[in-house]
Design an enzyme around this catalytic site. Structure first.
Site, short mmCIF file in Angstrom:
data_model
loop_
_atom_site.label_atom_id
_atom_site.label_comp_id
_atom_site.label_asym_id
_atom_site.label_seq_id
_atom_site.Cartn_x
_atom_site.Cartn_y
_atom_site.Cartn_z
CD GLN A 78 -2.96 -1.13 2.26
OE1 GLN A 78 -2.70 -1.73 3.28
NE2 GLN A 78 -4.08 -0.46 2.11
CG HIS A 84 0.99 -4.72 -13.49
ND1 HIS A 84 2.19 -5.22 -13.05
CD2 HIS A 84 0.94 -3.44 -13.03
CE1 HIS A 84 2.82 -4.30 -12.34
NE2 HIS A 84 2.09 -3.21 -12.33
CG ASP A 132 3.12 -0.30 -11.07
OD1 ASP A 132 2.72 -1.33 -10.48
OD2 ASP A 132 3.04 -0.15 -12.31
NE ARG A 135 -0.24 -4.67 11.96
CZ ARG A 135 -1.30 -4.70 11.13
NH1 ARG A 135 -2.15 -3.70 11.07
NH2 ARG A 135 -1.52 -5.76 10.38
CG HIS A 182 -1.10 -6.00 5.30
ND1 HIS A 182 -1.26 -5.37 6.51
CD2 HIS A 182 -2.18 -5.63 4.56
CE1 HIS A 182 -2.39 -4.65 6.50
NE2 HIS A 182 -2.96 -4.79 5.31
CG ASN A 217 -3.73 -7.14 8.00
OD1 ASN A 217 -3.87 -6.58 9.08
ND2 ASN A 217 -4.47 -6.84 6.94
CD GLU A 218 -8.21 -6.62 8.09
OE1 GLU A 218 -8.65 -6.72 6.93
OE2 GLU A 218 -8.37 -5.62 8.79
CG ASN A 266 -6.61 -4.86 11.78
OD1 ASN A 266 -5.80 -4.60 12.67
ND2 ASN A 266 -6.25 -5.18 10.55
CE1 TYR A 290 -9.65 -1.32 9.79
CE2 TYR A 290 -9.76 1.05 9.49
CZ TYR A 290 -9.04 -0.12 9.44
OH TYR A 290 -7.72 -0.10 9.06
CD GLU A 320 -5.18 -2.44 9.55
OE1 GLU A 320 -6.23 -2.12 8.97
OE2 GLU A 320 -4.35 -3.26 9.09
C1 GBH Z 1 -8.07 -3.05 6.63
O1 GBH Z 1 -9.10 -3.95 6.46
C2 GBH Z 1 -6.81 -3.54 5.92
O2 GBH Z 1 -6.03 -4.31 6.80
C3 GBH Z 1 -5.97 -2.42 5.38
O3 GBH Z 1 -5.02 -2.93 4.48
C4 GBH Z 1 -6.86 -1.38 4.72
O4 GBH Z 1 -6.10 -0.37 4.14
C5 GBH Z 1 -7.79 -0.84 5.77
O5 GBH Z 1 -8.60 -1.86 6.19
C6 GBH Z 1 -8.71 0.28 5.31
O6 GBH Z 1 -9.56 -0.14 4.27
O7 GBH Z 1 -17.35 -5.97 0.75
O8 GBH Z 1 -17.54 -3.57 0.62
O9 GBH Z 1 -18.01 -4.71 2.68
C7 GBH Z 1 -10.33 -3.52 6.96
C8 GBH Z 1 -11.38 -4.59 6.84
C9 GBH Z 1 -12.14 -3.65 4.66
C10 GBH Z 1 -12.50 -5.92 5.32
C11 GBH Z 1 -13.37 -3.71 3.78
C12 GBH Z 1 -13.79 -5.94 4.62
C13 GBH Z 1 -15.25 -5.04 3.16
C14 GBH Z 1 -15.52 -4.51 1.81
N1 GBH Z 1 -12.15 -4.62 5.68
N2 GBH Z 1 -13.83 -5.03 3.49
S1 GBH Z 1 -17.23 -4.71 1.44
#
Ligand code: GBH
Length: 495
Positions: free
Chosen positions: A44, A64, A77, A102, A147, A191-192, A332, A334, A401
């Site tokens: 990322q 790509h 890239d 991290r 990741h 990660n996840e 993590n 959110y 996260e």
């Molecule tokens: C994190 O995942 C990642 O670890 C990280 O790389 C990323 O940048 C960060 O989130 C922010 O996005 O099918 O539309 O419901 C967060 C967890 C992100 C997992 C969204 C589920 C659902 C997309 N999730 N995803 S959707």
């Protein structure tokens, strides 16, 4: 006369005490060893996708060959060019005053073919220098081994669906431990797994297996086996370095859509499928997959005419090796979702969602962000943390996260409010008895948000993607976070 002055004095003292009390009451402070940090991931931010011996990853291949699947046809890239800007990124970390950072290691940057017979010394040098810069600035490095950027050559063998990968991941981890475990003390294997197995092998993230209810379970199974292998290897050969190994799981809180018994039950099924899938084998006293997951997938597989369950079965040895294979839980978190009972309809086609059999939504009243999946629900964080405490015997948790995407702006008041709200909820959870050791904000800088390209911005720092130098500049939230890391108390104002 005297009594009148006395009365006034009493009133004034009482008022002063009251002001003091409200001040103390509104102060949200974290314990002295509570660690604050920020997180990023290799693909990322690094860029330099084919520089100095790096091999191709599945995200290189995917962006790509399938530009149409990525917002605005973007790629990683160059990304934020962090490969060439290590010193500058560490300067930002110093400015933020974070206690830890991290970041993740790109497997194909270290092992271009994925296999340990061919080590790319420049990859080792890059991460080794990053670690040295961090330590020189008193910042604790926390390293994620995986990741999501699998070497493409291993994907050509089936990637995480091929059981052999548990051995290759073990070999890769050993190379990393060999070079960095003298200085890195906090490790995360994955990660996840929910995200990359479910969306990568069951959906349309790289490598886009698009085989929900089948390849996602194979992926999860091999990821868990690989995790246990690495944990046990570390325990045997690297424990003396004083380090610890954990795994990062994502857990959106699953709130029942109503008080009805079927919705309460549905929410618990969703928690088991979305979190228990990986948490139960590692953190529960019984180990293995959650009983409800085994039972539902087994039953539905049979009704679909499969001779056996689509969910693979662990050997007894694997169950034992996985149980307790994490020194702490990386979390993590959110957002929160609402769960209602499903129709019970079963389609002939396998699907993770049919197996789970519930209806997941979000409350339209919850504040939106720039990510469709992310609504702001701080109280769900407290519930998620307490669920972990109660279900898995209060493991040490490091929040790895938490963050929010907003339109591009410097004065990001809503990011400050998001962080403050979620940190208050975390603080409440600690008062409830949850053993939370630290908090990590996602993310240090705006970065490549997978299939969302650069359209979702999570950074405390903005990155000017239109300029070759990828100029970083602090947002209001960066200044706020810098106050927080210095005092370990939530600042009362953000100006
Ligand atoms: C994190 O995942 C990642 O670890 C990280 O790389 C990323 O940048 C960060 O989130 C922010 O996005 O099918 O539309 O419901 C967060 C967890 C992100 C997992 C969204 C589920 C659902 C997309 N999730 N995803 S959707």
């Amino acid at each position: 006369m005297q009594s009148k002055y006395c009365f006034i004095a009493v009133v004034v003292t009482a008022l002063c005490l009251r002001v003091e009390a409200t001040r103390a009451g509104s102060e949200v402070c974290f314990p002295p060893h509570f660690t604050f940090g920020v997180a990023t991931a290799a693909y990322q931010i690094e860029g330099a996708w084919n520089v100095s011996g790096k091999g191709e990853s599945i995200w290189d291949r995917y962006t790509h060959t399938h530009p149409e699947r990525i917002f605005d046809h973007k790629t990683g890239d160059v990304a934020a060019d962090s490969y060439h800007k290590v010193k500058e990124d560490v300067r930002l970390l110093v400015e933020l005053g974070v206690h830890h950072y991290r970041f993740s290691i790109s497997w194909p940057r270290i092992l271009p073919t994925g296999l340990s017979n061919d080590i790319n010394e420049d990859g080792i040098r890059y991460y080794s220098e990053l670690v040295d810069h961090l330590l020189a600035n008193n910042i604790v490095p926390m390293v994620t081994l995986y990741h999501w950027d699998l070497p493409q050559s291993l994907q050509d063998l089936g990637g995480w669906t091929n059981p052999i990968i548990a051995e290759y991941f073990h070999d890769y981890a050993k190379v990393v431990f060999e070079h960095l475990s003298d200085r890195v003390k906090v490790w995360f294997t994955f990660n996840e797994p929910l995200s990359f197995c479910q969306e990568g092998y069951g959906g349309t993230d790289a490598p886009a297996g698009n085989s929900s209810g089948f390849e996602d379970y194979l992926c999860g199974h091999n990821v868990l086996r690989a995790h246990a292998n690495v944990y046990r290897m570390f325990e045997r050969d690297y424990r003396h370095t004083g380090g610890a190994v954990g795994i990062v799981l994502d857990f959106a809180w699953m709130e029942p859509a109503s008080t009805a018994a079927e919705d309460q039950k549905a929410a618990e099924i969703a928690r088991q499928f979305q979190f228990g899938w990986f948490a139960h084998p590692i953190f529960s006293p019984e180990g293995d997959y959650p009983p409800v997951m085994k039972q539902r997938i087994n039953e539905i597989s049979k009704r679909q005419n499969f001779p056996r369950s689509r969910l693979p079965v662990f050997t007894q040895e694997e169950v034992v090796s996985l149980r307790g294979s994490s020194d702490f839980l990386g979390l993590n978190h959110y957002t929160t979702r609402l769960v209602a009972a499903g129709s019970g309809k079963i389609y002939p086609q396998p699907s993770f969602y049919t197996d789970m059999g519930v209806v997941i939504t979000q409350n339209p009243d919850w504040p939106r962000t720039n990510s469709t999946w992310l609504r702001v629900v701080p109280w769900g964080f407290r519930r998620a943390l307490n669920y972990i405490r109660v279900s898995y015997n209060n493991p040490p948790v490091l929040v790895t996260e938490n963050g929010v995407s907003l339109p591009r702006m410097t004065h990001d008041v809503r990011r400050v409010q998001y962080a403050a709200g979620y940190l208050r909820a975390l603080h409440e959870a600690m008062k409830d008895g949850c053993d939370v050791r630290g908090y990590t904000h996602w993310s240090l800088i705006n970065n490549f948000e997978w299939t969302r390209g650069y359209s979702e911005r999570f950074g405390l720092y903005d990155v000017e993607y239109a300029s070759a130098s990828r100029t970083r500049s602090p947002r209001l939230s960066a200044r706020y976070y810098a106050k927080l890391t210095r005092t370990r108390c939530l600042p009362n104002t953000w100006e």
